[in-house]
Design an enzyme around this catalytic site. Sequence first.
Site, PDB file in Angstrom:
ATOM      1  CG  HIS A   1      30.678   1.961 -44.458  1.00  0.00           C
ATOM      2  ND1 HIS A   1      31.300   1.443 -43.364  1.00  0.00           N
ATOM      3  CD2 HIS A   1      29.481   1.343 -44.529  1.00  0.00           C
ATOM      4  CE1 HIS A   1      30.522   0.536 -42.796  1.00  0.00           C
ATOM      5  NE2 HIS A   1      29.400   0.461 -43.491  1.00  0.00           N
TER       6      HIS A   1
ATOM      7  CD  GLU B   1      26.422   0.383 -47.474  1.00  0.00           C
ATOM      8  OE1 GLU B   1      25.516  -0.042 -46.734  1.00  0.00           O
ATOM      9  OE2 GLU B   1      27.626   0.042 -47.364  1.00  0.00           O
ATOM     10  CG  HIS B   2      25.204   2.780 -43.234  1.00  0.00           C
ATOM     11  ND1 HIS B   2      24.751   2.123 -42.127  1.00  0.00           N
ATOM     12  CD2 HIS B   2      26.212   2.025 -43.736  1.00  0.00           C
ATOM     13  CE1 HIS B   2      25.457   1.010 -41.943  1.00  0.00           C
ATOM     14  NE2 HIS B   2      26.351   0.932 -42.908  1.00  0.00           N
TER      15      HIS B   2
ATOM     16  CD  GLU C   1      22.052   4.810 -40.435  1.00  0.00           C
ATOM     17  OE1 GLU C   1      22.864   3.886 -40.616  1.00  0.00           O
ATOM     18  OE2 GLU C   1      20.966   4.654 -39.846  1.00  0.00           O
TER      19      GLU C   1
ATOM     20  CD  GLU D   1      28.926  -1.821 -40.773  1.00  0.00           C
ATOM     21  OE1 GLU D   1      28.167  -0.859 -40.920  1.00  0.00           O
ATOM     22  OE2 GLU D   1      29.297  -2.555 -41.710  1.00  0.00           O
TER      23      GLU D   1
HETATM   24 ZN   LIG Z   1      27.691  -0.737 -42.964  1.00  0.00          ZN
END
Ligand SMILES: [Zn+2]
Length: 1027
Positions: free
Chosen positions: A103, A106-107, A179, A204
Amino acid sequence: MWRSGWRASGALRRLGGRSANLRAWRWGSTTACERALRFQVGEKIQGFTVGQVTSVPELCLTAVKLSHDGTGARYLHLAREDRNNLFSVQFRTTPVDSSGVPHVLEHTVLCGSRKYPCRDPFFKMLNRSLSTFMNAFTASDYTLYPFSTQNPKDFQNLLSVYLDAVFFPCLRELDFWQEGWRLEHEDPNDPQTPLVFKGVVFNEMKGAFADNERTFSQHLQSRLLPDHTYAVVSGGDPLCIPDLTWEQLRQFHATHYHPSNARFFTYGDFPLEQHLKQIHEEALSKFEKIEPRTAVPAQRPWPEPREFQITCARDSLAAGSSEQTTVSVSFLLPDITNTFEAFTLSLLSSLLISGPNSPFYKALVESGLGTDFSPDAGYNGCTREAYFSVGLQGIAEKDIQTVRDLVDRTLDDVILQGFEDDRIEALLHKVEIQMKHQSASFGLALASHVASCWNHDGDPVECLKLGSQVARFRQCLEENPKFLQEKLKQYFKDNRHKLILSMKPDDQYAEKQAQVEAEKLKQKVDSLSPEDKQRIYEKGLELQTQQSRPQDASCLPALKVSDIEPRIPVTELDVVLAGGETPVQLCAQPTNGLVYFRALSSLNTLPEELRPYVPLFCAVLTKLGCGVLGYREQAQQVELKTGGMAAAPCVLPDDSHLDTYEQGVLFSSFCLDRNLPDMMHLWSEIFNNPRFEEEEHFRVLVRMAAQELSNGVPDAGHVYASVRAGRTLAPAGDLQETFEGMDQVRLMQRVADMADVRPVLRKLPRIKKHLLSCDHLRCSVNATPQQMSRAGTAVDTFVRSLGRSQKERKPLRPHVVEKPALGGSSPVMRRLVMEPTFTPCQVKTHFLLPFPVSYVAECVRTAPYSHPDHASLKVLARLMTAKFLHTEIREKGGAYGGGAKLSYGGMFTLYSYRDPRSTETLQSFVKAVDWARSGRFTQQDIDEAKLSVFSAVDSPVAPSDRGLDHFLYGLSDEMKQKHREQLFAVHREALVDVSTRYLGPGRSTHGLALLGPDNARTAKDPSWIVR
Ligand SMILES: [Zn+2]
């Protein structure tokens, strides 16, 4: 973003196809499908070899499978006559810890790459492109990067940026800090303030697990599939994210984001050869083949069932505060790459749990023990081995065993009795209708439909052949009437790989979580040397400097404003009168054998005290039975004959006056051409003879609706905050809050808690009297040209069957303005409510909710759609989002998202989403307005904001929805064209001018709302209402 799986995957997604016999709708002499059929197996194209070419007539497409010679990368192209072309690249990412490495990766890959080294090229491309979709998802076992656009030049630009991002990202340390996670001083400028955890993914995921349903789903998957990657949280457990290092992140990239571990997918009518050439030249030719070793091994089956208990936070919004326990029983099913078995089991699962006629609905939901099915009930096909889960939420702890017994007993009963033929027929009808219904983002639907199966080396083309799967399913049933019962016995009753999971609230849950996080923080901070601390302080400042530095994005490709179509496409509409006076809008479209019927009825005469109950009325209207049909028979008819029938309240602001709006209920439905008379007969029965008698069933529906509303708040907190903030700024705002705001959530909670619901049930026939007649009704039909006259007749019959009120009811609001309904020449009027004496006022509301993050919204009353300033404000909202708020709220503030938007009715809203800050964010909003007023932006910035506005304005509209703006809001093509020209004409002075005149201090009335945990500032400040 992160998803624990594509919620909508499985055989029963909404898939749709454009009919092959509608050749007139195609463009060009050779179609994309025909061109694709000419590829030969074994043919070499641009470094790839064609492996398979298959026509899939049920979805009107041709599938071409290829593999890349140099790296083994897999490729699937779906040629289809659709301009909304899609690309996606998918990597199998199978982590073995919960640090959230896929994750965070991905960012971070979206933070700059070799060819495009500027910060955040992905977000910048949102403003340099006409993309219809851009995003990235981390699922449990893969990461997907999709985009779509209707413009060929744009496709190449975006492809170039995406390829460079995933294969050659910079992965700088500061990107990882921003991030992923970092230690930083609360105030980065002040080394005396305490060190805290910050980072986008960190926040998040804290937000994600504030959602009890998500916590439950995650545990369900982890405990049922404990042997490998599914045991961990791919998105990241907030307590494990701080264990991730920058080095681990880069290592994960090297092994997982490699062409040999990649699956490429393209869809639409652009030529395949060009895609292959670009992908080969810009990326794949630079790699050698590797052995990725990312496969997920099969889960070892258990010899005995297992049981687990977990805890969660108490949900202050849910009804029945003492009954918040959830329990589910789940079974491991076969590998999803066995396509037909997966199809069969997903159908079987639907038979078991969907609709009021299904055995589990009867046994569990109607037992009165709980509020709704447990999370993820039904078939889950996002993991290598699928699973089925069923249970209840909102039960008392003492009822856990009862629910478990009910599950076992129900399975036994079904194995004995089987399913009624009619229900199987209704389900297959649903599959047929879903194949025909086309969404505006069909490419994306297909990409997600095949993603999981393909990820585990299944055949994606087999997944698409739904027509042949239906045929084979029918054949199996014919040959063996006990086909489904035997499957049930094999995979459910005799299955020892069975999990019982329960979750109960713990009043100290939030404190315990906070304590564990505090310990983790202490442990990290204690281990720091003075040098480390100095470095953290300096890095924090460096990050801040980097975030504030003006950025040069000139390395990125971009479309120009001149690439935007100057004119809108014309939508041909006809208006006829049904029953002599009810206007019906007819819109001929390539709907692929389906008819879409809608009707809008006015709420003007409804007494004030009944208004809050309109959403509830709508939620149950098509589910309580009508005429001779009880609610079960009605559900059966709806499933057999239609693709769905629904009602929803709506508040439609006027295009030219802020204090004017239309209020009504929208009825929507669709069906196969052949079933139109049956569907209209059902509507006629619902309008004339709705049944409001089944008290028990009503209670079940209320509980489900209340539970669904309260579960939805964490995902849509910014919407609730925005609606609340706008409540006192325009007359429509108050009604919006009543229908869809926090007031509605709380009202439903109260109704669900009532010991006696009869007083509420008795309100429904009263609402019916004001709503279900042909007074002030208008209708619309979208269908193929060939069906139009039949459809007109069916609607006429329906309207003639409706009653009229005996006496002309007076609207309750004294001021009603009339506007022609559906076209200037129509004698029929829309009756809009106007409140000429309305005075907006400023209210600040803080809804106390036990979330670890907040949602903040500030709303300003500005100018409606037709006003010349509206266009400038719309561009301004994009400009502020892209050039100021994104940096301020997401990058610096650590929120998952934030921005500005302008509603059709003229409400300008600034908002944040999953925000670790709360009232501080309001200061960022003030700064954003100052920034806009100072005009510190360039012509390039303005052009980018326009591109971004137009990509939304021109987003593809499905045939079913064309003409809807006109039907609901009275927006004609001329009005839209005029607005388009106003958008093109927006210039710098206009932007500075509107930000000063509307947003500047002391100008318009502002409303503020906050959803989130308690806060000393709002508690002390008497100007805040805390609820
Ligand atoms: Zn995310």
